[in-house]
Design a protein around this motif. Sequence first.
Motif, mmCIF file in Angstrom:
data_model
loop_
_atom_site.group_PDB
_atom_site.id
_atom_site.type_symbol
_atom_site.label_atom_id
_atom_site.label_comp_id
_atom_site.label_asym_id
_atom_site.label_seq_id
_atom_site.Cartn_x
_atom_site.Cartn_y
_atom_site.Cartn_z
ATOM 1 N N ILE A 243 87.482 51.585 20.258
ATOM 2 C CA ILE A 243 86.960 52.947 19.967
ATOM 3 C C ILE A 243 87.324 53.232 18.570
ATOM 4 N N HIS A 244 87.543 52.238 17.594
ATOM 5 C CA HIS A 244 87.747 52.739 16.454
ATOM 6 C C HIS A 244 86.637 53.231 15.795
ATOM 7 N N LYS A 245 86.726 54.275 15.031
ATOM 8 C CA LYS A 245 85.902 54.949 14.211
ATOM 9 C C LYS A 245 84.717 55.375 14.988
ATOM 10 N N ARG A 246 84.656 55.478 16.527
ATOM 11 C CA ARG A 246 83.494 55.820 17.293
ATOM 12 C C ARG A 246 83.919 57.331 17.623
ATOM 13 N N PRO A 247 82.885 58.282 17.707
ATOM 14 C CA PRO A 247 83.376 59.434 18.346
ATOM 15 C C PRO A 247 83.455 59.470 19.680
ATOM 16 N N ALA A 248 84.678 59.926 19.977
ATOM 17 C CA ALA A 248 85.324 59.867 21.531
ATOM 18 C C ALA A 248 85.602 61.156 21.882
ATOM 19 N N ILE A 249 85.957 60.873 23.307
ATOM 20 C CA ILE A 249 86.571 62.201 24.047
ATOM 21 C C ILE A 249 87.518 61.586 24.959
ATOM 22 N N PHE A 250 88.432 62.150 25.128
ATOM 23 C CA PHE A 250 89.527 61.713 26.060
ATOM 24 C C PHE A 250 90.096 62.751 27.154
ATOM 25 N N ILE A 251 90.154 62.287 28.383
ATOM 26 C CA ILE A 251 90.443 63.226 29.282
ATOM 27 C C ILE A 251 91.815 62.821 30.216
ATOM 28 N N LEU A 252 92.601 63.646 30.402
ATOM 29 C CA LEU A 252 94.038 63.264 31.404
ATOM 30 C C LEU A 252 93.504 63.876 32.625
ATOM 31 N N GLY A 253 93.661 63.005 33.631
ATOM 32 C CA GLY A 253 93.651 63.804 35.061
ATOM 33 C C GLY A 253 94.445 63.218 35.993
ATOM 34 N N VAL A 254 94.355 63.339 37.585
ATOM 35 C CA VAL A 254 94.804 62.714 38.484
ATOM 36 C C VAL A 254 94.082 62.568 39.564
ATOM 37 N N LEU B 134 95.562 59.301 35.398
ATOM 38 C CA LEU B 134 94.266 58.879 34.983
ATOM 39 C C LEU B 134 93.943 59.252 33.675
ATOM 40 N N LEU B 135 93.222 58.320 32.905
ATOM 41 C CA LEU B 135 92.768 58.537 31.506
ATOM 42 C C LEU B 135 91.312 58.254 31.484
ATOM 43 N N THR B 136 90.574 59.057 31.216
ATOM 44 C CA THR B 136 89.017 58.860 30.657
ATOM 45 C C THR B 136 89.003 58.680 29.187
ATOM 46 N N VAL B 137 88.184 57.647 28.848
ATOM 47 C CA VAL B 137 87.917 57.340 27.263
ATOM 48 C C VAL B 137 86.363 57.122 27.303
ATOM 49 N N ALA B 138 85.716 58.179 26.515
ATOM 50 C CA ALA B 138 84.386 58.124 26.613
ATOM 51 C C ALA B 138 84.011 58.235 24.852
ATOM 52 N N ALA B 139 83.037 57.100 24.633
ATOM 53 C CA ALA B 139 82.788 56.822 23.202
ATOM 54 C C ALA B 139 81.416 56.688 22.861
ATOM 55 N N ASP B 140 80.814 57.315 21.672
ATOM 56 C CA ASP B 140 79.317 57.126 21.494
ATOM 57 C C ASP B 140 78.568 57.627 22.915
ATOM 58 N N ILE B 141 78.693 58.545 23.156
ATOM 59 C CA ILE B 141 78.017 58.983 24.400
ATOM 60 C C ILE B 141 76.460 59.135 24.239
ATOM 61 N N ASN C 246 91.467 57.363 16.657
ATOM 62 C CA ASN C 246 91.385 57.367 18.025
ATOM 63 C C ASN C 246 92.284 56.283 18.685
ATOM 64 N N LEU C 247 92.443 55.303 18.006
ATOM 65 C CA LEU C 247 93.407 54.110 18.496
ATOM 66 C C LEU C 247 94.737 54.574 18.646
ATOM 67 N N LYS C 248 95.317 55.417 17.567
ATOM 68 C CA LYS C 248 96.446 55.750 17.661
ATOM 69 C C LYS C 248 96.818 56.936 18.767
ATOM 70 N N LEU C 249 95.782 57.783 19.077
ATOM 71 C CA LEU C 249 96.272 58.623 20.027
ATOM 72 C C LEU C 249 96.041 57.837 21.341
ATOM 73 N N PHE C 250 94.988 56.759 21.491
ATOM 74 C CA PHE C 250 94.986 56.182 22.740
ATOM 75 C C PHE C 250 96.539 55.658 23.037
ATOM 76 N N ALA D 98 90.598 55.144 34.168
ATOM 77 C CA ALA D 98 91.435 54.365 34.844
ATOM 78 C C ALA D 98 92.759 54.818 34.641
ATOM 79 N N GLN D 99 93.818 54.211 35.466
ATOM 80 C CA GLN D 99 95.238 54.712 35.441
ATOM 81 C C GLN D 99 95.774 53.970 34.165
ATOM 82 N N ILE D 100 96.799 54.782 33.576
ATOM 83 C CA ILE D 100 97.329 54.321 32.410
ATOM 84 C C ILE D 100 97.609 52.829 32.442
#
Length: 235
Positions: free
Chosen positions: A224-235, A195-202, A179-183, A212-214
């Motif tokens: 978010i290390h070793k936590r199930p996460a979703i990432f979303i890019l948007g504007v 905009l980047l959404t980070v959602a972990a342990d939903i 996760n952290l490397k992708l982030f 938030a903005q990059i």
Amino acid sequence: MGKGKIYMLPTPIGDTPVWDVLPQYNRTVIDRLEYFIVENTRSARRFLSRAGIQRPIDSLRFAELNEHSTPEAVAELLTPVLAGTDAGVISEAGLPGVADPGADLAALAHLRGVEVVPLVGPSSILLALMASGLNGQSFAFNGYLPVKQPERGRAIRHFEKRAQTERQSQIFIETPYRNLKLFEDFLKECNGNTLLTVAADILQPDQLIRTAQIRDWKAKTPDIHKRPAIFILGV
């Protein structure tokens, strides 16, 4: 005897109590099934135990369907259904058939004229989008990005451009320990105003969902290390 049906059985995300997130109708379906096609037998047995099903778990039949299953193995799983037995498909978490090998079974079921019945349950992909504030009218789930550079950098820039030009939310998943490397790669490759959404342990007590903005993400790295996460890019 006619053909059986395939029931796509959602499971909770994380340790959320089963009947806090699944409707009671699902219980009536689960209680009458004897044949389960599962991603992992141990996890499926644990889910059914937590669900408090009426029949002894040891009396049930389990067959595994995972990323290593061959087309021939998938076809064999469908044999009892073609003979009239209903089957329940269980993923490791969330919705079977969505970012899940259960899709292969569903596809074959349609080819063989077997009815596929989806039941209601949680999807981390849609839950993250719901809470993100990003475009929920037009979005794409892209699964995993390439692991290595320069392919990953090109892919991130490609999807960022789609988000900008089409105003389409771009959704990704990653193996939790990466996760952290992708982030970090999002911060490196994307424009500051993206905009980047980070959602972990939903749905868990310690869930994290933040958009938030990059440029603002650069001030604080999320836990978010070793936590199930979703990432979303948007504007």
